[in-house]
Design a protein around this motif. Structure first.
Motif, PDB file in Angstrom:
ATOM      1  N   GLN A   1       0.851  -1.187   0.000  1.00 53.75           N
ATOM      2  CA  GLN A   1       0.000   0.000   0.000  1.00 53.75           C
ATOM      3  C   GLN A   1       0.889   1.239   0.000  1.00 53.75           C
ATOM      4  OE1 GLN A   1      -3.470  -0.380   2.642  1.00 53.75           O
ATOM      5  NE2 GLN A   1      -2.827   1.604   3.443  1.00 53.75           N
ATOM      6  N   SER A   2       1.734   1.324   1.014  1.00 50.36           N
ATOM      7  CA  SER A   2       2.668   2.446   1.172  1.00 50.36           C
ATOM      8  C   SER A   2       3.784   1.941   2.084  1.00 50.36           C
ATOM      9  CB  SER A   2       1.943   3.631   1.822  1.00 50.36           C
ATOM     10  OG  SER A   2       2.829   4.410   2.592  1.00 50.36           O
ATOM     11  N   THR A   3       5.027   2.206   1.748  1.00 53.17           N
ATOM     12  CA  THR A   3       6.129   1.690   2.595  1.00 53.17           C
ATOM     13  C   THR A   3       6.073   2.312   3.998  1.00 53.17           C
ATOM     14  OG1 THR A   3       7.632   3.339   1.654  1.00 53.17           O
ATOM     15  CG2 THR A   3       7.685   1.119   0.687  1.00 53.17           C
ATOM     16  N   ASN A   4       5.578   3.559   4.098  1.00 62.04           N
ATOM     17  CA  ASN A   4       5.441   4.170   5.439  1.00 62.04           C
ATOM     18  C   ASN A   4       4.428   3.367   6.266  1.00 62.04           C
ATOM     19  OD1 ASN A   4       7.140   6.243   4.535  1.00 62.04           O
ATOM     20  ND2 ASN A   4       6.044   7.776   5.723  1.00 62.04           N
TER      21      ASN A   4
ATOM     22  N   PHE B   1       6.223  -1.165  -6.054  1.00 63.64           N
ATOM     23  CA  PHE B   1       4.957  -0.540  -6.445  1.00 63.64           C
ATOM     24  C   PHE B   1       4.094  -0.266  -5.220  1.00 63.64           C
ATOM     25  CE2 PHE B   1       0.546  -0.622  -8.138  1.00 63.64           C
ATOM     26  CZ  PHE B   1       0.673   0.458  -8.997  1.00 63.64           C
ATOM     27  N   GLN B   2       3.508   0.922  -5.141  1.00 63.15           N
ATOM     28  CA  GLN B   2       2.614   1.260  -4.046  1.00 63.15           C
ATOM     29  C   GLN B   2       1.196   1.457  -4.585  1.00 63.15           C
ATOM     30  OE1 GLN B   2       5.209   3.616  -0.791  1.00 63.15           O
ATOM     31  NE2 GLN B   2       4.716   4.823  -2.560  1.00 63.15           N
ATOM     32  N   THR B   3       0.218   0.863  -3.888  1.00 64.07           N
ATOM     33  CA  THR B   3      -1.175   1.033  -4.331  1.00 64.07           C
ATOM     34  C   THR B   3      -1.795   2.278  -3.705  1.00 64.07           C
ATOM     35  OG1 THR B   3      -1.853  -0.424  -2.542  1.00 64.07           O
ATOM     36  CG2 THR B   3      -1.562  -1.437  -4.708  1.00 64.07           C
TER      37      THR B   3
ATOM     38  N   GLY C   1       0.401   5.157  -2.449  1.00 60.31           N
ATOM     39  CA  GLY C   1       1.584   5.960  -2.114  1.00 60.31           C
ATOM     40  C   GLY C   1       1.142   7.336  -1.643  1.00 60.31           C
ATOM     41  N   ARG C   2       1.705   7.781  -0.545  1.00 57.26           N
ATOM     42  CA  ARG C   2       1.275   9.050   0.045  1.00 57.26           C
ATOM     43  C   ARG C   2       2.358  10.109  -0.067  1.00 57.26           C
ATOM     44  NH1 ARG C   2       0.776   8.896   5.143  1.00 57.26           N
ATOM     45  NH2 ARG C   2       1.553   6.839   5.685  1.00 57.26           N
ATOM     46  N   GLY C   3       1.894  11.352  -0.325  1.00 57.07           N
ATOM     47  CA  GLY C   3       2.801  12.486  -0.353  1.00 57.07           C
ATOM     48  C   GLY C   3       2.473  13.403   0.817  1.00 57.07           C
ATOM     49  N   GLN C   4       3.080  14.572   0.850  1.00 61.20           N
ATOM     50  CA  GLN C   4       2.813  15.506   1.948  1.00 61.20           C
ATOM     51  C   GLN C   4       1.388  16.040   1.852  1.00 61.20           C
ATOM     52  OE1 GLN C   4       5.820  18.404   2.653  1.00 61.20           O
ATOM     53  NE2 GLN C   4       7.439  17.003   2.071  1.00 61.20           N
ATOM     54  N   GLY C   5       0.841  16.381   3.015  1.00 65.17           N
ATOM     55  CA  GLY C   5      -0.538  16.876   3.054  1.00 65.17           C
ATOM     56  C   GLY C   5      -1.473  15.766   2.589  1.00 65.17           C
TER      57      GLY C   5
ATOM     58  N   THR D   1      -1.091  12.414  -3.182  1.00 67.18           N
ATOM     59  CA  THR D   1      -0.720  11.011  -3.392  1.00 67.18           C
ATOM     60  C   THR D   1       0.667  10.988  -4.028  1.00 67.18           C
ATOM     61  OG1 THR D   1      -1.730  11.024  -5.573  1.00 67.18           O
ATOM     62  CG2 THR D   1      -3.111  10.267  -3.751  1.00 67.18           C
ATOM     63  N   TRP D   2       1.294   9.814  -4.006  1.00 65.06           N
ATOM     64  CA  TRP D   2       2.594   9.666  -4.672  1.00 65.06           C
ATOM     65  C   TRP D   2       2.465   8.546  -5.692  1.00 65.06           C
ATOM     66  CZ3 TRP D   2       6.712  12.637  -5.113  1.00 65.06           C
ATOM     67  CH2 TRP D   2       7.874  12.096  -5.638  1.00 65.06           C
ATOM     68  N   GLN D   3       2.509   8.910  -6.959  1.00 65.61           N
ATOM     69  CA  GLN D   3       2.367   7.929  -8.047  1.00 65.61           C
ATOM     70  C   GLN D   3       3.738   7.630  -8.625  1.00 65.61           C
ATOM     71  OE1 GLN D   3      -0.779   7.069  -8.799  1.00 65.61           O
ATOM     72  NE2 GLN D   3      -2.053   8.815  -8.207  1.00 65.61           N
TER      73      GLN D   3
ATOM     74  N   ARG E   1      12.321  21.093 -11.987  1.00 67.00           N
ATOM     75  CA  ARG E   1      11.443  19.904 -11.942  1.00 67.00           C
ATOM     76  C   ARG E   1      11.679  19.073 -10.703  1.00 67.00           C
ATOM     77  NH1 ARG E   1      12.360  20.237 -17.652  1.00 67.00           N
ATOM     78  NH2 ARG E   1      10.334  20.675 -18.612  1.00 67.00           N
ATOM     79  N   LYS E   2      10.585  18.414 -10.290  1.00 64.56           N
ATOM     80  CA  LYS E   2      10.671  17.599  -9.077  1.00 64.56           C
ATOM     81  C   LYS E   2      11.245  16.219  -9.403  1.00 64.56           C
ATOM     82  CE  LYS E   2       7.891  16.141  -5.124  1.00 64.56           C
ATOM     83  NZ  LYS E   2       6.980  16.634  -4.111  1.00 64.56           N
ATOM     84  N   LEU E   3      12.301  15.867  -8.652  1.00 64.68           N
ATOM     85  CA  LEU E   3      12.978  14.573  -8.838  1.00 64.68           C
ATOM     86  C   LEU E   3      12.542  13.594  -7.749  1.00 64.68           C
ATOM     87  CD1 LEU E   3      15.408  13.247 -10.426  1.00 64.68           C
ATOM     88  CD2 LEU E   3      16.910  14.257  -8.705  1.00 64.68           C
ATOM     89  N   GLY E   4      12.136  14.135  -6.615  1.00 57.96           N
ATOM     90  CA  GLY E   4      11.748  13.238  -5.521  1.00 57.96           C
ATOM     91  C   GLY E   4      11.115  13.985  -4.375  1.00 57.96           C
ATOM     92  N   GLY E   5      10.575  13.204  -3.446  1.00 57.44           N
ATOM     93  CA  GLY E   5       9.927  13.818  -2.286  1.00 57.44           C
ATOM     94  C   GLY E   5      10.155  12.984  -1.040  1.00 57.44           C
ATOM     95  N   ILE E   6       9.910  13.617   0.094  1.00 61.03           N
ATOM     96  CA  ILE E   6      10.160  12.981   1.392  1.00 61.03           C
ATOM     97  C   ILE E   6       8.932  13.187   2.274  1.00 61.03           C
ATOM     98  CG2 ILE E   6      11.710  12.938   3.410  1.00 61.03           C
ATOM     99  CD1 ILE E   6      13.868  14.225   1.620  1.00 61.03           C
TER     100      ILE E   6
HETATM  101  C1  BTN Z   1       5.994  14.435  -1.334  1.00 63.66           C
HETATM  102  O1  BTN Z   1       6.764  14.975  -2.120  1.00 63.66           O
HETATM  103  O2  BTN Z   1       4.835  14.874  -1.187  1.00 63.66           O
HETATM  104  C2  BTN Z   1       6.466  13.288  -0.503  1.00 63.66           C
HETATM  105  C3  BTN Z   1       6.487  11.997  -1.310  1.00 63.66           C
HETATM  106  C4  BTN Z   1       6.966  10.801  -0.525  1.00 63.66           C
HETATM  107  C5  BTN Z   1       6.818   9.522  -1.311  1.00 63.66           C
HETATM  108  C6  BTN Z   1       7.421   8.349  -0.603  1.00 63.66           C
HETATM  109  S1  BTN Z   1       7.486   6.894  -1.605  1.00 63.66           S
HETATM  110  C7  BTN Z   1       7.902   5.929  -0.234  1.00 63.66           C
HETATM  111  C8  BTN Z   1       7.083   6.443   0.943  1.00 63.66           C
HETATM  112  N1  BTN Z   1       5.801   5.789   0.980  1.00 63.66           N
HETATM  113  C9  BTN Z   1       4.797   6.649   0.769  1.00 63.66           C
HETATM  114  O3  BTN Z   1       3.580   6.331   0.727  1.00 63.66           O
HETATM  115  N2  BTN Z   1       5.281   7.875   0.565  1.00 63.66           N
HETATM  116  C10 BTN Z   1       6.721   7.915   0.687  1.00 63.66           C
END
Ligand code: BTN
Length: 274
Positions: A44-47, A70-72, A74-78, A81-83, A141-146
């Motif tokens: 679902q999400s590694t977090n 692969f995440q079904t 994936g979550r981003g900030q706020g 989602t993270w695709q 451009r965005k390369l990644g997120g945390i």
């Molecule tokens: C963002 O830029 O909004 C943060 C993105 C974070 C994505 C990573 S992928 C691994 C981990 N699992 C998640 O569901 N989100 C973070």
């Protein structure tokens, strides 16, 4: 095996071996321990997986990672989602116990982690930047997120789940995003980059403990997107203004100097104009 994932049989076996090694041969020194990770072909999400793991095991060591292809969900900030395309990028979560830090210094943690990620990527893509507070950027451009999810006990951090997503080999991305492969025109070994990021994140957390916030801040400033240069910003009400990024306050606010003078903004109170 070009990566950590091959077939489902192999990866299942790999997962069991890696997990067994991690929990039975507990080493808190990450640099000596290349095996402490759990690989899941899909989740679902590694977090979320890391949080689940912590509910059933008390002996997960600091630095342990959950990786996936692969995440079904994936979550981003706020509420974002993270695709990420299957098997092409890096998606993982790292476990930290930053008990040495007071919870009010959350930005120090976030900055040290983002600095570690940007420093590790510098070897693969020179010029990689951190866009405040902790997006990873190349060019515009965005390369990644945390995504950092903390648990606090009293006035201190108890544990952090640090989710990191980096675009590595994916070529079909939104115009606002990029990947190492898009920028360099070749494929990259995700496993090598994962290890480089994990080591460099820990190196910077060590730096934070031994050399302090001022040192980490100085290095973070060198990697900071648009630091010291005029750029357009916009407010939630749509108002735009030109300003120069002067730095970051003790509590992590963005300090901008515009024609109206110096102003400080919390996350989401201001955005960089694309
Ligand atoms: C963002 O830029 O909004 C943060 C993105 C974070 C994505 C990573 S992928 C691994 C981990 N699992 C998640 O569901 N989100 C973070």
């Amino acid at each position: 095996m070009t990566d950590w994932a091959v077939s489902s049989i192999n990866s299942c076996y790999f997962k069991l071996v890696q997990y067994y090694c991690a929990v039975s041969n507990i080493s808190t020194n990450l640099m000596d321990s290349p095996v402490n990770l759990l690989y899941l072909p899909q989740c679902q999400s590694t977090n979320d997986e890391m949080a689940q793991l912590l509910l059933i095991r008390q002996d997960v060591p600091e630095g342990f990672a959950v990786l996936t292809d692969f995440q079904t969900n994936g979550r981003g900030q706020g509420n974002n989602t993270w695709q990420s395309a299957k098997g092409q990028n890096l998606m993982f979560s790292l476990l930290l116990f930053p008990r040495y830090l007071e919870a009010r210094h959350g930005f120090w943690l976030s900055a040290a982690i983002a600095l570690g990620v940007a420093e590790a990527l510098e070897d693969y893509l020179p010029g990689t930047k951190v866009k405040w507070p902790n997006d990873i950027f190349f060019g515009n451009r965005k390369l990644g997120g945390i995504l950092i999810e903390n648990q606090v006990s009293g006035s201190r951090f108890e544990r952090s789940i640090v989710g990191i997503g980096i675009n590595i080999n994916q070529l079909d991305l939104l115009p606002s995003a990029t990947s190492l492969a898009l920028e360099r025109g070749r494929e990259f070994d995700r496993k090598l980059i994962f290890e480089a990021i994990r080591n460099q994140v820990f190196w910077n957390l060590q730096r934070l403990q031994t050399e302090g916030w001022e040192k980490v801040k100085q290095l973070y400033y060198r990697k900071l997107f648009k630091m010291g240069t005029p750029h357009d910003y916009f407010l939630p009400d749509g108002q735009t203004f030109r300003a120069v990024l002067k730095g970051i306050s003790e509590s992590g606010e963005l300090i901008l100097i515009s024609a109206l003078g110096e102003r400080r903004f919390q996350f989401k109170e201001v955005s960089f104009f694309p």
